[in-house]
Scaffold this motif. Structure first.
Motif, short mmCIF file in Angstrom:
data_model
loop_
_atom_site.label_atom_id
_atom_site.label_comp_id
_atom_site.label_asym_id
_atom_site.label_seq_id
_atom_site.Cartn_x
_atom_site.Cartn_y
_atom_site.Cartn_z
N GLY B 246 -9.36 -21.41 25.31
CA GLY B 246 -8.81 -20.21 25.94
C GLY B 246 -8.69 -20.31 27.45
N PHE B 247 -9.05 -21.47 28.02
CA PHE B 247 -8.89 -21.64 29.46
C PHE B 247 -7.40 -21.59 29.80
CE2 PHE B 247 -8.21 -24.38 33.19
CZ PHE B 247 -9.04 -23.76 34.11
N MET B 248 -7.02 -20.76 30.78
CA MET B 248 -5.61 -20.55 31.13
C MET B 248 -4.81 -20.08 29.90
SD MET B 248 -4.81 -21.23 34.32
CE MET B 248 -3.10 -21.72 34.36
N ASP B 249 -5.49 -19.38 29.01
CA ASP B 249 -4.88 -18.84 27.79
C ASP B 249 -4.61 -19.91 26.74
OD1 ASP B 249 -4.16 -16.46 26.46
OD2 ASP B 249 -2.09 -17.19 26.49
N GLU B 250 -3.98 -21.01 27.10
CA GLU B 250 -3.78 -22.07 26.12
C GLU B 250 -3.64 -23.41 26.83
OE1 GLU B 250 -0.33 -21.20 23.81
OE2 GLU B 250 0.89 -20.74 25.55
#
Lengths: 308, 416
Positions: B246-250
């Motif tokens: 989930g870092f930077m959403d994807e």
């Protein structure tokens, strides 16, 4: 004269014999037939079909075969279903009262604001006009970890540890519920404001003449007279929270309803069973459960909030 | 009046002449989902096909990816549907069971020739000795490296990690934290929801000495190898902290933004990464294990003949499918879409193999596996949950692995 009309307009005879009252009834039913037919074909027929499908193993491709209550047995034995069931009620039980209390408090005070009343009201209503998907994506970015997450960026800048929000099994559901409450607030405020404006000012004047305090006015006059508005909003927003989908789906697309099903509502489960796994029979069984819940919750609310 | 009659006669006569000519033209329908480059490549191919076969007209119909199966099934129920249709290899069993497609004729698509000319992964389109479709192009996975972040960490992008241990070490060197210990740039993106579940299944499980599924298609990763593979993935998140899900959403967003030193992704991501202008990146083969064993996951969209095509339409459909799987079409597809040719001779040319971008993907096709998914989204979810239970709920990897194996086996059993 009567007999000559009789011969010249034989077809008029039946219609002319009817009384005005009967004609009115026929006209009324004639007009009512359109929506009734519409509902029967567009709403009720598919609903009954869904009941039937829930007892089959239809998967879109093969023709449905009757398998009895197998779908229901599978559903009730599935831990994920009960998790989803609990989530759905969590959205309802927390979401409805919190959103109504906030909406009432805001509209109660907004009602007294004269300065820029329309502008403030519009601000509150704005989220309701925005597409749920767009809003959900904005909130999704708010909740990200650093370096891009807005909320975590603020927490970090004042030295607080960052929070996992959507990546936590305990925080994700409240985090999504906040956005759903915020999104529905505008509508509820408008309805409450309309309800407040409908209470005749004379009651308040009489109460003040009699020396009643603000609290007494609120509990003795405002709230009781607001009952119809409240009933409507409770039922309306309960159904909304029980059917929550957009916010959850859009905020968790990488792991829909996750992490570990902690945010998944029943509607998302139905969607996945039907349009991702093509398990139409199973999805229909879940739909029947949702329908039953909606029916029972609505009936209970109407009973509790009925006029005595 | 006589003029009128004469002209009418002429029109009718002209009609008689024209009608037989039109009758010889067969119109067939081709269906695929909307993806800009795929649609453009197909437009080009259809144009070339029309030049070569003037008596066959192909009409392309496209629809959103999300509606794929529902559209095809709805059309089929209504007695309509495509003559040639694109489908993901993993949907074959569903399409066969639903009688949406028909097998290719042995005369025009001899199995022996297919097996000699195409990469072995097309075997996934075969049931009981019959082929039900063929791909134009295939995709595989590779390691994308951000050169700038690599150099910053003292690593050499021209010398990418060769083993999975080197991969882990490189990720540990390249990850960056802020003063509070929050990750600000990941060493390696860790997203089971993206391509990592393929890497785990067909790559790591095999490299740790196991197999993801047995010969009958049952789950077989609940083993020491599966456990070692799972721990390798989860430890990078919990102990080594080289990245978080989930870092930077994807993962692909993190890489694009220059905040991931490495990411594992497919050929289909090239289109998106090609527009990166603020840093240089390279592509490397997925790392091997200590014994030098490499493994990869390949997948593809195949083209198949719709069940409705009969007689001359079927003939025309097969002619079009032959064209779509010809070397010529594969070259167009590589150029426009960036997907790898499904025929060895077209793919493994010197030019392609030494291409810094396509080379590593192409090399992988010789040792790549395809997974026989019965419900890809649901099986992917099992893998996502398996890692989440360990990372978010501190469940022991062994317990989580066993739970995942049971859940996935249940999905497989239900499909039978």
């Amino acid at each position: 004269m009567a007999s000559s009309q009789h011969f010249t307009h034989p077809r008029m005879r039946g219609w002319d014999r009817l009384t005005i009252g009967q004609k009115r009834v026929i006209w009324a039913w004639g007009f009512l037939a359109v929506p009734i037919l519409f509902y029967a074909i567009i709403r009720f027929y598919p609903t009954f079909t869904a009941f039937y499908l829930s007892f089959t193993d239809w998967n879109l491709l093969r023709s449905p075969e009757f398998i009895g209550t197998a779908n229901y047995q599978r559903m009730f034995a599935d831990a994920a279903f009960w998790q989803v069931f609990r989530n759905t009620f969590a959205y309802l039980i927390w979401g409805t009262p919190i959103s109504l209390v906030i909406a009432f408090v805001i509209s109660y005070y907004l009602d007294r604001v004269r300065l820029m009343h329309g502008f403030i009201r519009a601000l509150y209503f704005l989220p309701f006009l925005t597409t749920a998907a767009a809003m959900a994506w904005v909130w999704r970015w708010f909740y990200q970890p650093v370096p891009i997450g807005f909320i975590n960026g603020m927490l970090s800048s004042i030295g607080l540890p960052q929070q996992p929000f959507l990546r936590s099994t305990s925080q994700a559901l409240p985090a999504i519920m906040v956005t759903a409450i915020w999104a529905g607030l505008g509508f509820q405020i408008i309805i409450f404001l309309a309800g407040l404006r409908a209470i005749p000012q004379t009651y308040y004047e009489a109460a003040r003449v009699d020396g009643l305090g603000e609290w007494a006015i609120l509990t003795r006059i405002t709230l009781p007279l607001l009952r119809p508005t409240t009933v409507f909003l409770v039922v309306f927003s309960s159904i909304g929270f029980l059917r929550i989908f957009d916010q959850v789906y859009n905020m968790t697309t990488n792991d829909p309803g996750g992490p570990l099903n902690s945010t998944k509502p029943l509607v998302l489960m139905i969607y996945q069973s039907a349009f991702s796994s093509y398990d139409m029979g199973y999805a229909a069984a879940q739909t029947v459960v949702l329908f039953t819940i909606l029916l029972i919750v609505s009936l209970i609310q109407l009973y509790l909030l009925r006029r005595r | 009046m006589r003029n009128f009659l004469a002209s009418s006669m002429l029109t009718i006569a002209a009609g008689l002449v024209v009608v037989p000519a039109q009758a010889q033209t067969v119109e067939i329908e081709y269906w695929q989902y909307i993806f800009d480059t795929r649609v453009r490549a197909m437009d080009q191919l259809i144009e070339r096909f029309h030049e070569e076969y003037p008596d066959i007209r192909v009409r392309q119909t496209t629809f959103p990816y999300a509606d794929y199966q529902t559209r095809i099934v709805a059309a089929h129920t209504a007695g309509q549907g495509p003559d040639v249709v694109q489908l993901f290899y993993g949907w074959l069993d569903n399409f066969v069971a639903g009688e949406l497609i028909q097998p290719l004729s042995e005369a025009r698509f001899p199995a022996a020739e297919i097996e000699a000319d195409f990469f072995p992964i097309v075997g996934a389109m075969q049931r009981d000795g019959q082929y039900w479709g063929l791909p134009t192009a295939v995709r595989s996975l590779a390691l994308f490296i951000n050169n700038d972040l690599f150099e910053e960490a003292g690593l050499d992008p021209a010398n990418p990690p060769q083993t999975i241990d080197e991969l882990r070490d490189a990720a540990i060197s390249a990850v960056k934290y802020d003063s509070a210990g929050n990750i600000t740039s990941v060493g390696l993106t860790l997203e089971m929801g993206a391509q990592d579940h393929h890497w785990w299944r067909e790559g790591l499980v095999r490299q740790f000495g196991g197999v993801p599924y047995d010969d009958d298609g049952n789950v077989a990763y609940d083993s020491d190898a599966g456990l070692a593979a799972l721990e390798f993935v989860t430890n990078m998140q919990t102990e080594d902290r080289v990245g978080t899900t989930g870092f930077m959403d994807e993962g692909q967003a993190a890489f694009r933004a220059g905040m991931a030193a490495m990411t594992i992704d497919g050929t289909f991501r090239l289109g998106s990464f090609n527009s990166i202008s603020h840093f240089n990146w390279t592509v490397a083969e997925l790392p091997a294990n200590d014994d030098g064993l490499r493994s990869n996951y390949a997948s593809y969209f195949a083209n198949a003949i719709g069940a409705r095509a009969e007689g001359e339409r079927r003939e025309a459909a097969e002619t079009f499918l032959q064209f779509l799987t010809s070397p010529e079409a594969m070259e167009v597809w590589l150029e426009v879409v960036g997907e790898l040719p499904a025929r060895r001779e077209v793919a493994q040319t010197d030019k392609n193999l030494t291409d810094p971008v396509y080379g590593p993907f192409l090399a992988a096709l010789d040792y790549a596996h395809t997974t026989r998914f019965v419900d890809e989204a649901a099986q992917r979810q099992v893998a996502i949950d398996m890692v989440n239970r360990v990372v978010l709920q501190n469940q022991s990897p062994a317990d989580s692995l066993a739970a995942a194996a049971a859940a996935e086996q249940a999905i497989i059993d239900r499909s039978r």
